[in-house]
Write an enzyme that holds these catalytic residues in place. Sequence first.
Site, PDB file in Angstrom:
ATOM      1  N   LYS A  50       4.521   4.171   2.981  1.00 15.66           N
ATOM      2  CA  LYS A  50       3.367   4.749   2.327  1.00 15.66           C
ATOM      3  C   LYS A  50       2.864   5.992   3.054  1.00 15.66           C
ATOM      4  O   LYS A  50       2.119   6.775   2.500  1.00 15.66           O
ATOM      5  CB  LYS A  50       2.237   3.701   2.337  1.00 15.66           C
ATOM      6  CG  LYS A  50       2.536   2.464   1.536  1.00 15.66           C
ATOM      7  CD  LYS A  50       1.412   1.433   1.700  1.00 15.66           C
ATOM      8  CE  LYS A  50       1.997   0.256   2.426  1.00 15.66           C
ATOM      9  NZ  LYS A  50       1.035  -0.864   2.599  1.00 15.66           N
ATOM     10  N   GLY A  51       3.287   6.141   4.316  1.00 14.25           N
ATOM     11  CA  GLY A  51       2.713   7.170   5.174  1.00 14.25           C
ATOM     12  C   GLY A  51       2.783   8.585   4.626  1.00 14.25           C
ATOM     13  O   GLY A  51       1.883   9.394   4.842  1.00 14.25           O
ATOM     14  N   GLU A 106       8.749  12.832   5.079  1.00 10.74           N
ATOM     15  CA  GLU A 106       8.190  11.792   5.956  1.00 10.74           C
ATOM     16  C   GLU A 106       6.852  12.247   6.532  1.00 10.74           C
ATOM     17  O   GLU A 106       6.562  13.439   6.595  1.00 10.74           O
ATOM     18  CB  GLU A 106       9.158  11.545   7.132  1.00 10.74           C
ATOM     19  CG  GLU A 106       9.844  10.190   7.117  1.00 10.74           C
ATOM     20  CD  GLU A 106       8.924   8.998   7.350  1.00 10.74           C
ATOM     21  OE1 GLU A 106       7.729   9.036   6.989  1.00 10.74           O
ATOM     22  OE2 GLU A 106       9.417   7.994   7.879  1.00 10.74           O
ATOM     23  N   ASP A 107       6.079  11.278   6.994  1.00 14.98           N
ATOM     24  CA  ASP A 107       4.808  11.608   7.632  1.00 14.98           C
ATOM     25  C   ASP A 107       5.010  12.078   9.066  1.00 14.98           C
ATOM     26  O   ASP A 107       4.473  13.092   9.494  1.00 14.98           O
ATOM     27  CB  ASP A 107       3.838  10.413   7.588  1.00 14.98           C
ATOM     28  CG  ASP A 107       4.449   9.102   8.090  1.00 14.98           C
ATOM     29  OD1 ASP A 107       5.642   9.079   8.476  1.00 14.98           O
ATOM     30  OD2 ASP A 107       3.727   8.086   8.098  1.00 14.98           O
ATOM     31  N   ASP A 110       8.950   9.979  15.135  1.00 10.36           N
ATOM     32  CA  ASP A 110       8.518   9.543  16.459  1.00 10.36           C
ATOM     33  C   ASP A 110       9.790   9.290  17.287  1.00 10.36           C
ATOM     34  O   ASP A 110      10.373  10.222  17.840  1.00 10.36           O
ATOM     35  CB  ASP A 110       7.668   8.291  16.253  1.00 10.36           C
ATOM     36  CG  ASP A 110       7.017   7.768  17.516  1.00 10.36           C
ATOM     37  OD1 ASP A 110       6.858   8.546  18.462  1.00 10.36           O
ATOM     38  OD2 ASP A 110       6.662   6.573  17.563  1.00 10.36           O
ATOM     39  N   LYS A 138       6.974  14.317  16.882  1.00 13.21           N
ATOM     40  CA  LYS A 138       6.623  13.928  18.261  1.00 13.21           C
ATOM     41  C   LYS A 138       7.914  13.910  19.071  1.00 13.21           C
ATOM     42  O   LYS A 138       8.444  12.835  19.364  1.00 13.21           O
ATOM     43  CB  LYS A 138       6.072  12.492  18.235  1.00 13.21           C
ATOM     44  CG  LYS A 138       4.589  12.333  18.427  1.00 13.21           C
ATOM     45  CD  LYS A 138       4.278  10.863  18.708  1.00 13.21           C
ATOM     46  CE  LYS A 138       3.224  10.311  17.802  1.00 13.21           C
ATOM     47  NZ  LYS A 138       2.972   8.864  18.029  1.00 13.21           N
ATOM     48  N   PHE A 159      -1.002   8.503  19.513  1.00  8.37           N
ATOM     49  CA  PHE A 159      -0.938   7.775  18.250  1.00  8.37           C
ATOM     50  C   PHE A 159      -2.011   8.331  17.318  1.00  8.37           C
ATOM     51  O   PHE A 159      -3.196   8.321  17.637  1.00  8.37           O
ATOM     52  CB  PHE A 159      -1.129   6.272  18.468  1.00  8.37           C
ATOM     53  CG  PHE A 159      -0.805   5.490  17.235  1.00  8.37           C
ATOM     54  CD1 PHE A 159       0.512   5.196  16.911  1.00  8.37           C
ATOM     55  CD2 PHE A 159      -1.810   5.081  16.364  1.00  8.37           C
ATOM     56  CE1 PHE A 159       0.826   4.503  15.752  1.00  8.37           C
ATOM     57  CE2 PHE A 159      -1.506   4.389  15.204  1.00  8.37           C
ATOM     58  CZ  PHE A 159      -0.186   4.100  14.897  1.00  8.37           C
ATOM     59  N   VAL A 160      -1.576   8.843  16.178  1.00  9.31           N
ATOM     60  CA  VAL A 160      -2.508   9.526  15.270  1.00  9.31           C
ATOM     61  C   VAL A 160      -2.661   8.759  13.963  1.00  9.31           C
ATOM     62  O   VAL A 160      -1.764   8.031  13.538  1.00  9.31           O
ATOM     63  CB  VAL A 160      -2.051  10.968  14.993  1.00  9.31           C
ATOM     64  CG1 VAL A 160      -2.145  11.817  16.246  1.00  9.31           C
ATOM     65  CG2 VAL A 160      -0.634  11.015  14.422  1.00  9.31           C
ATOM     66  N   ASP A 166      -1.383   5.452   9.276  1.00  7.71           N
ATOM     67  CA  ASP A 166      -2.273   4.306   9.436  1.00  7.71           C
ATOM     68  C   ASP A 166      -2.223   3.709  10.833  1.00  7.71           C
ATOM     69  O   ASP A 166      -1.273   3.917  11.591  1.00  7.71           O
ATOM     70  CB  ASP A 166      -1.863   3.200   8.455  1.00  7.71           C
ATOM     71  CG  ASP A 166      -0.551   2.515   8.874  1.00  7.71           C
ATOM     72  OD1 ASP A 166       0.439   3.231   9.082  1.00  7.71           O
ATOM     73  OD2 ASP A 166      -0.543   1.283   9.017  1.00  7.71           O
ATOM     74  N   ARG A 172      -5.591   5.595   6.360  1.00  3.06           N
ATOM     75  CA  ARG A 172      -4.700   6.474   5.596  1.00  3.06           C
ATOM     76  C   ARG A 172      -5.492   7.474   4.754  1.00  3.06           C
ATOM     77  O   ARG A 172      -5.015   8.554   4.451  1.00  3.06           O
ATOM     78  CB  ARG A 172      -3.818   5.648   4.648  1.00  3.06           C
ATOM     79  CG  ARG A 172      -2.793   4.755   5.344  1.00  3.06           C
ATOM     80  CD  ARG A 172      -1.797   4.258   4.314  1.00  3.06           C
ATOM     81  NE  ARG A 172      -1.015   3.117   4.758  1.00  3.06           N
ATOM     82  CZ  ARG A 172       0.121   3.211   5.470  1.00  3.06           C
ATOM     83  NH1 ARG A 172       0.575   4.383   5.820  1.00  3.06           N
ATOM     84  NH2 ARG A 172       0.775   2.129   5.825  1.00  3.06           N
TER      85      ARG A 172
HETATM   86  P1  IMP Z   1      10.218   6.230  14.267  1.00  2.82           P
HETATM   87  O1  IMP Z   1      11.287   5.359  13.677  1.00  2.82           O
HETATM   88  O2  IMP Z   1       9.852   5.819  15.650  1.00  2.82           O
HETATM   89  O3  IMP Z   1      10.509   7.711  14.174  1.00  2.82           O
HETATM   90  O4  IMP Z   1       8.898   5.904  13.487  1.00  2.82           O
HETATM   91  C1  IMP Z   1       8.500   6.506  12.360  1.00  2.82           C
HETATM   92  C2  IMP Z   1       7.391   5.707  11.712  1.00  2.82           C
HETATM   93  O5  IMP Z   1       6.524   5.085  12.683  1.00  2.82           O
HETATM   94  C3  IMP Z   1       6.517   6.645  10.925  1.00  2.82           C
HETATM   95  O6  IMP Z   1       6.988   6.796   9.612  1.00  2.82           O
HETATM   96  C4  IMP Z   1       5.171   5.966  11.006  1.00  2.82           C
HETATM   97  O7  IMP Z   1       5.045   5.015   9.975  1.00  2.82           O
HETATM   98  C5  IMP Z   1       5.156   5.243  12.315  1.00  2.82           C
HETATM   99  N1  IMP Z   1       4.478   6.063  13.355  1.00  2.82           N
HETATM  100  C6  IMP Z   1       5.031   6.660  14.424  1.00  2.82           C
HETATM  101  N2  IMP Z   1       4.112   7.323  15.137  1.00  2.82           N
HETATM  102  C7  IMP Z   1       2.937   7.130  14.499  1.00  2.82           C
HETATM  103  C8  IMP Z   1       1.577   7.572  14.758  1.00  2.82           C
HETATM  104  O8  IMP Z   1       1.256   8.295  15.721  1.00  2.82           O
HETATM  105  N3  IMP Z   1       0.649   7.156  13.872  1.00  2.82           N
HETATM  106  C9  IMP Z   1       0.930   6.377  12.801  1.00  2.82           C
HETATM  107  N4  IMP Z   1       2.163   5.949  12.513  1.00  2.82           N
HETATM  108  C10 IMP Z   1       3.160   6.321  13.366  1.00  2.82           C
HETATM  109 MG    MG Z   2       5.787   5.628   7.865  1.00  2.00          MG
END
Ligand code: IMP
Ligand code: MG
Length: 187
Positions: A50-51, A106-107, A110, A138, A159-160, A166, A172
């Site tokens: 949903k992000g 994507e939002d 990370d 990030k 963490f944002v 969310d 959100r």
């Molecule tokens: P990744 O697999 O670690 O790249 O994670 C990506 C997902 O983790 C994103 O689509 C978000 O849903 C969640 N996420 C990672 N960092 C944050 C943050 O700072 N705030 C909120 N959600 C995050």
């Molecule tokens: Mg997400």
Amino acid sequence: MIDPKVSSLYQDLREVLLTHAQIQARIEEMGRELTEAYSGCDLVCVCILKGAALFFSDLVRAIDLPLHMDFMSISSYGSATKSSGVVRILKDLDKDIVGRHVLVIEDIVDTGLTLSFLRENLVARGAASLKVCTLLDKPSRRKTELIPDYKGFVIEDKFVVGYGLDYDERYRNLPDIGVLKPEVYTL
Ligand code: IMP
Ligand code: MG
């Protein structure tokens, strides 16, 4: 729109990192870049729910092309703030993407684990091209080779929340992106 000055949600923020106006200005620029890059292509924009929902809805309105919209929902096992890299598809695309140009929206990237899984999964379906567009990046936390093709903002390891992002399904709907007060995590 929610007014930060009177909003109870905003009281949980330590700081606002990116204002709604800054986000919108960047989206206009990204829209122009994407309009040029995908001119003449059969473009499918894929929203990762949903992000990315809020970013997606603003970004597609800034891309001046006859694009298609599709939606995917994935869950990555892990805690509320840490991704595990084990990904499950909860809702798949409605249409197939063979021979089409796919832009995954994507939002935030990370660790990159979620998108690495998704990229492999979608490439295997025979898309003509597959690129990743993220609002936030990030890079300091990356655990994979993944480099987003398009990104809105590079942020530090914080963490944002807000503008789709969310914490435990909340915040959100904040128009801005901010950092939560540490005590909010422990409530
Ligand atoms: P990744 O697999 O670690 O790249 O994670 C990506 C997902 O983790 C994103 O689509 C978000 O849903 C969640 N996420 C990672 N960092 C944050 C943050 O700072 N705030 C909120 N959600 C995050
Ligand atoms: Mg997400």
